[in-house]
Design an enzyme around this catalytic site. Structure first.
Site, PDB file in Angstrom:
ATOM      1  N   VAL A 131       0.855  -1.186   0.000  1.00  0.00           N
ATOM      2  CA  VAL A 131       0.000   0.000   0.000  1.00  0.00           C
ATOM      3  C   VAL A 131       0.891   1.235   0.000  1.00  0.00           C
ATOM      4  O   VAL A 131       1.732   1.401   0.892  1.00  0.00           O
ATOM      5  CB  VAL A 131      -0.941   0.013   1.214  1.00  0.00           C
ATOM      6  N   LYS A 132       0.699   2.093  -0.994  1.00  0.00           N
ATOM      7  CA  LYS A 132       1.536   3.284  -1.121  1.00  0.00           C
ATOM      8  C   LYS A 132       0.984   4.412  -0.250  1.00  0.00           C
ATOM      9  O   LYS A 132      -0.184   4.783  -0.350  1.00  0.00           O
ATOM     10  CB  LYS A 132       1.608   3.728  -2.584  1.00  0.00           C
ATOM     11  N   ILE A 133       1.864   4.940   0.581  1.00  0.00           N
ATOM     12  CA  ILE A 133       1.536   5.997   1.536  1.00  0.00           C
ATOM     13  C   ILE A 133       2.478   7.174   1.279  1.00  0.00           C
ATOM     14  O   ILE A 133       3.687   6.974   1.123  1.00  0.00           O
ATOM     15  CB  ILE A 133       1.729   5.501   2.989  1.00  0.00           C
TER      16      ILE A 133
END
Length: 327
Positions: A131-133
């Site tokens: 998951v890109k944060i």
């Protein structure tokens, strides 16, 4: 002599920088990453309209209000694309949460959990999802919470060592420093015609992060991204992961010139580097001192936010059309 593409694979994992499943399967890469800009491009292509419509129909069936329905649809589009991409790569895919949440830790945590659960519900293997944060302080705090809950994170929009150290302290799985955007800033800020590879500020930034991580045995992986030229890619041979556009991947496949490894754990261990202790106040001060990192982080969030809003507008119009047909 093998191609530069094959030579690079001896030391680095190569990642396709595209959200197009049809294109991914031709690249021969291990992983893939998407972002709102890439997803917007894919969603506008006729061949993916059925996937878009399926996501919209699914979102409507969740019986949320208008805002919730848009959230459901946007995440379903990402998951649909991610699962399709994973049919063509053996590794992982990175999916990104809404950039407009970049300064709200709790909202990012909740959205990432929803995205991860949806991914699994639709048949995805959680071990193959990142998951890109965004690399804001709030984003890094969100990533720390998510990692503690078994959700692997890719902290993106990394523009300096300060962000990378904060992400490492949070024990995130992976960081994505942006080579080309750093290079662009220096060209624009100082009116330079260009930098040699030896003086390239984007390459130097990633090399510094790599050296720091390897010097102190930090397990967080580094996925260099946003390359402008093949030479920038080759200058970081040995970096854990290299996210490369289809155009540059093709250039690497066509060139058989020898490639030299530029980054290695052994060389990093020899460097005289002192550990840096970071608190929130120190992080914010050091970011404020770095005009490039501050400006490019803000710009990156604006770009991703803007593309998300354009995608939302397209989805809203589709929903309106569906409602009109059913009336």
């Amino acid at each position: 002599m093998s191609s530069q593409f094959d030579q690079l694979k001896l030391w680095s994992v190569l990642v396709g920088d595209t959200g197009d499943p049809a294109l991914i399967k031709t690249l021969g890469v291990q992983d893939a990453t998407t972002n709102p800009s890439l997803i917007l491009k894919v969603a506008q292509e006729p061949k993916y309209q059925s996937m878009l419509k399926e996501a919209i129909s699914w979102g409507i069936r969740q019986n949320g209000d208008d805002v919730q329905t848009l959230t459901f649809v946007l995440d379903k589009i990402q998951v649909n694309l991610g699962l399709e991409i994973l049919k063509h790569v053996p590794g992982r895919v990175s999916l990104e949460i809404d950039a407009r949440l970049s300064f709200n830790t709790e909202a990012m945590v909740q959205r990432a959990i929803f995205l991860s659960q949806l991914f699994e519900k639709m048949g995805g293997d959680k071990k193959r999802l990142l998951v890109k944060i965004p690399g804001t302080w709030e984003g890094i705090c969100a990533a720390e919470v998510l990692e503690s809950q078994g959700i692997a994170c890719n902290v993106t929009l990394i523009f300096n060592l300060v962000q990378a150290i904060a992400a490492a302290k949070a024990k995130v799985t992976l960081v994505s420093p942006f080579v080309g955007r750093i290079y662009d800033w220096w060209i624009a800020a100082y009116g330079a015609e260009g930098y040699s590879i030896e003086a390239d500020p984007g390459v130097a930034s990633v090399a510094n992060i790599y050296s720091y991580y390897k010097k102190f045995d930090i397990p967080t992986q580094i996925m260099a991204a946003s390359f402008r030229t093949k030479e920038q890619v080759l200058a970081l041979a040995g970096c854990d992961f290299l996210t490369i556009s289809p155009k540059l991947l093709e250039e690497l496949k066509k060139d058989q010139q020898p490639v030299e490894r530029k980054l290695s754990v052994e060389e990093a261990k020899k460097l005289d580097i002192q550990p840096v202790e970071l608190s929130e106040s120190v992080f914010r001060f050091l970011m404020n001192e770095d005009a490039m990192a501050t400006e490019k982080l803000a710009e990156g969030i604006r770009i991703f936010s803007g593309d998300t809003q354009i995608l939302e507008s397209a989805v809203t119009e589709f929903i309106r059309q569906i409602a009109a047909q059913e009336a």
